[in-house]
Scaffold this motif. Structure first.
Motif, mmCIF file in Angstrom:
data_model
loop_
_atom_site.group_PDB
_atom_site.id
_atom_site.type_symbol
_atom_site.label_atom_id
_atom_site.label_comp_id
_atom_site.label_asym_id
_atom_site.label_seq_id
_atom_site.Cartn_x
_atom_site.Cartn_y
_atom_site.Cartn_z
ATOM 1 N N CYS A 247 0.827 -1.201 0.000
ATOM 2 C CA CYS A 247 0.000 0.000 0.000
ATOM 3 C C CYS A 247 0.860 1.249 0.000
ATOM 4 C CB CYS A 247 -0.888 0.054 1.246
ATOM 5 S SG CYS A 247 -2.184 -1.197 1.291
ATOM 6 N N GLY A 248 0.284 2.337 -0.482
ATOM 7 C CA GLY A 248 0.837 3.658 -0.233
ATOM 8 C C GLY A 248 0.090 4.282 0.933
ATOM 9 N N ILE A 249 0.712 5.285 1.559
ATOM 10 C CA ILE A 249 0.068 6.012 2.647
ATOM 11 C C ILE A 249 -0.005 7.478 2.237
ATOM 12 C CG2 ILE A 249 0.093 6.589 5.096
ATOM 13 C CD1 ILE A 249 -0.127 3.590 4.578
ATOM 14 N N ALA A 250 -1.221 8.009 2.189
ATOM 15 C CA ALA A 250 -1.436 9.406 1.805
ATOM 16 C C ALA A 250 -1.733 10.236 3.049
ATOM 17 C CB ALA A 250 -2.593 9.516 0.820
ATOM 18 N N VAL A 251 -1.090 11.409 3.143
ATOM 19 C CA VAL A 251 -1.251 12.306 4.287
ATOM 20 C C VAL A 251 -1.565 13.705 3.752
ATOM 21 C CG1 VAL A 251 -0.171 13.265 6.356
ATOM 22 C CG2 VAL A 251 0.483 10.973 5.563
ATOM 23 N N ALA B 166 4.705 6.232 -1.456
ATOM 24 C CA ALA B 166 4.353 5.128 -2.350
ATOM 25 C C ALA B 166 5.123 3.850 -2.043
ATOM 26 C CB ALA B 166 4.580 5.539 -3.801
ATOM 27 N N GLY B 167 5.876 3.822 -0.942
ATOM 28 C CA GLY B 167 6.591 2.606 -0.569
ATOM 29 C C GLY B 167 7.508 2.131 -1.673
ATOM 30 N N ASP B 168 7.396 0.854 -2.023
ATOM 31 C CA ASP B 168 8.208 0.250 -3.080
ATOM 32 C C ASP B 168 7.420 0.083 -4.377
ATOM 33 O OD1 ASP B 168 10.325 0.182 -1.377
ATOM 34 O OD2 ASP B 168 10.362 -1.996 -1.102
ATOM 35 N N ALA B 169 6.378 0.899 -4.565
ATOM 36 C CA ALA B 169 5.636 0.852 -5.820
ATOM 37 C C ALA B 169 6.526 1.260 -6.990
ATOM 38 C CB ALA B 169 4.407 1.763 -5.752
ATOM 39 N N TYR B 170 7.541 2.069 -6.723
ATOM 40 C CA TYR B 170 8.600 2.342 -7.682
ATOM 41 C C TYR B 170 9.879 2.587 -6.898
ATOM 42 C CZ TYR B 170 8.210 7.431 -6.744
ATOM 43 O OH TYR B 170 8.198 8.665 -6.145
ATOM 44 N N PHE B 171 11.036 2.461 -7.547
ATOM 45 C CA PHE B 171 12.313 2.546 -6.845
ATOM 46 C C PHE B 171 13.125 3.790 -7.202
ATOM 47 C CE2 PHE B 171 13.529 -2.024 -5.402
ATOM 48 C CZ PHE B 171 12.286 -2.167 -4.809
ATOM 49 N N PHE B 172 12.849 4.391 -8.368
ATOM 50 C CA PHE B 172 13.696 5.460 -8.898
ATOM 51 C C PHE B 172 12.805 6.622 -9.314
ATOM 52 C CE2 PHE B 172 16.231 7.274 -12.525
ATOM 53 C CZ PHE B 172 17.337 7.685 -11.779
ATOM 54 N N TYR B 173 13.215 7.848 -8.941
ATOM 55 C CA TYR B 173 12.361 9.004 -9.209
ATOM 56 C C TYR B 173 12.000 9.141 -10.681
ATOM 57 C CZ TYR B 173 16.449 11.514 -11.034
ATOM 58 O OH TYR B 173 17.543 11.896 -11.785
ATOM 59 N N GLY B 174 12.868 8.675 -11.573
ATOM 60 C CA GLY B 174 12.613 8.781 -13.001
ATOM 61 C C GLY B 174 11.517 7.864 -13.504
ATOM 62 N N ILE C 19 4.563 12.947 -4.572
ATOM 63 C CA ILE C 19 4.745 11.491 -4.538
ATOM 64 C C ILE C 19 6.220 11.182 -4.306
ATOM 65 C CG2 ILE C 19 4.320 9.339 -5.786
ATOM 66 C CD1 ILE C 19 2.486 10.980 -7.684
ATOM 67 N N PHE C 20 6.486 10.230 -3.436
ATOM 68 C CA PHE C 20 7.872 9.801 -3.199
ATOM 69 C C PHE C 20 7.867 8.332 -2.827
ATOM 70 C CE2 PHE C 20 6.061 11.945 0.461
ATOM 71 C CZ PHE C 20 6.218 11.027 1.493
ATOM 72 N N ASN C 21 9.027 7.686 -2.992
ATOM 73 C CA ASN C 21 9.123 6.268 -2.675
ATOM 74 C C ASN C 21 10.009 6.054 -1.458
ATOM 75 O OD1 ASN C 21 11.893 5.969 -3.443
ATOM 76 N ND2 ASN C 21 11.306 5.662 -5.574
ATOM 77 N N SER C 22 10.270 4.793 -1.154
ATOM 78 C CA SER C 22 10.972 4.454 0.084
ATOM 79 C C SER C 22 12.481 4.596 0.014
ATOM 80 C CB SER C 22 10.644 3.011 0.498
ATOM 81 O OG SER C 22 9.299 2.882 0.865
ATOM 82 N N HIS C 23 13.076 4.340 -1.150
ATOM 83 C CA HIS C 23 14.529 4.134 -1.170
ATOM 84 C C HIS C 23 15.315 5.119 -2.019
ATOM 85 C CE1 HIS C 23 13.829 0.579 1.139
ATOM 86 N NE2 HIS C 23 13.145 -0.024 0.186
ATOM 87 N N ASP C 24 14.654 5.952 -2.778
ATOM 88 C CA ASP C 24 15.353 6.873 -3.669
ATOM 89 C C ASP C 24 15.875 8.085 -2.886
ATOM 90 O OD1 ASP C 24 16.303 8.413 -5.706
ATOM 91 O OD2 ASP C 24 14.419 8.567 -6.798
#
Length: 285
Positions: free
Chosen positions: A190-194, A204-212, A258-263
């Protein structure tokens, strides 16, 4: 009320150009465990927990192969609990842990907050905790929840949010924190929206890994893309949800960050502007 962006675990695999898209292939890359600390109407909430103190004391429980490939820094100062304390709070002030999913680098800090309620999608719980749905061998580290936390489950459906179906993660006391199903990386991911004072944040968690990957012309460095594909439980759903995130950014980028977990690029961009939640009277309805 503030939303703090925390890095709760730095990973330094070799091959910076092939992971971060810059530098040399002989340099160490940088990946982060991007978590949120949110002041809510019901105490503090953490979105993901990163690497925990128990993982640092006993690194082999993370898995020798995973540790070898990702080369985590394993610095206690980076753990969520130590950063919460550095901000002047106690671990008991953290009442809620909202997990995008239960992979080892997202759930490691669960036992550092033993009295917090753990919010997770039901499909993720059934796979990682009960085994009702078989999980890939070695995917989850069950020691990270062997203390028996209090779980709170969410299923499919819920409110509409920019075309996504969301769920009020903290109930009526905090209607502006939503759990958004984004399966693919795991079946219960899941993603968490605030909702903040200025705009929505979507972790967005690991829904994507790289900002591009959510830009108009998506791209991802070679090794990072390979790592992402190896982690897929449902590749078609992951790709579909990346397209949905791409559309969200294109059509509503002024309203949603939008942002992910690891980038590290996503993380640094967010950290440069800590966010404030809207006052309660402005968030009603």
């Amino acid at each position: 009320m503030r939303v703090h962006h925390l890095n709760t675990g730095t990973m330094c695999p070799i091959g910076r150009r092939l992971v971060n898209g810059t530098g040399s292939i002989f340099q160490r890359a940088r990946m982060v465990c991007h978590c949120l600390l949110i002041e809510t109407n019901d105490g503090l909430a953490l979105v993901d927990t990163g690497i925990g103190l128990g993982d640092i004391v006993n690194p082999p429980r993370l898995g020798p192969k995973w540790v070898r490939q990702t080369t985590p820094r394993l610095d206690p100062v980076e753990t969520a609990v130590r950063q919460v304390e550095a901000l002047g709070y106690s671990k008991g002030d953290v009442r809620h842990l909202l997990l995008t999913h239960l992979d080892r680098d997202h759930a490691g800090g669960i036992p550092d907050f033993p009295n917090a309620k753990v919010h997770v999608h039901r499909r993720e719980y059934d796979m990682a905790v009960t085994g009702r749905t078989p999980a890939p061998k070695g995917r989850y580290i069950t020691a990270q929840w062997e203390h028996g936390p209090q779980w709170s489950f969410y299923g499919e459906g819920g409110e509409d949010w920019f075309g996504f179906k969301g769920v009020r993660a903290l109930g009526d006391r905090e209607p502006d924190i939503l759990m958004i199903p984004l399966p693919g990386h795991t079946l219960g991911h899941c993603g968490i929206a605030v909702r903040t004072k200025d705009k929505w944040l979507l972790h967005a968690g690991d829904a994507y890994f790289f900002y591009g990957q959510i830009q108009a012309s998506p791209r991802v460095p070679l090794v990072l893309g390979m790592f992402q594909r190896r982690g897929d439980m449902d590749r078609a759903m992951r790709i579909e949800n990346q397209e949905r995130l791409r559309s969200l950014k294109a059509n509503h980028g002024d309203a949603v960050t939008i942002f992910n977990s690891h980038d590290p690029v996503d993380y640094e961009n967010c950290r440069c502007g800590q966010h404030q939640q809207a006052p309660a009277h402005a968030r009603a309805g």
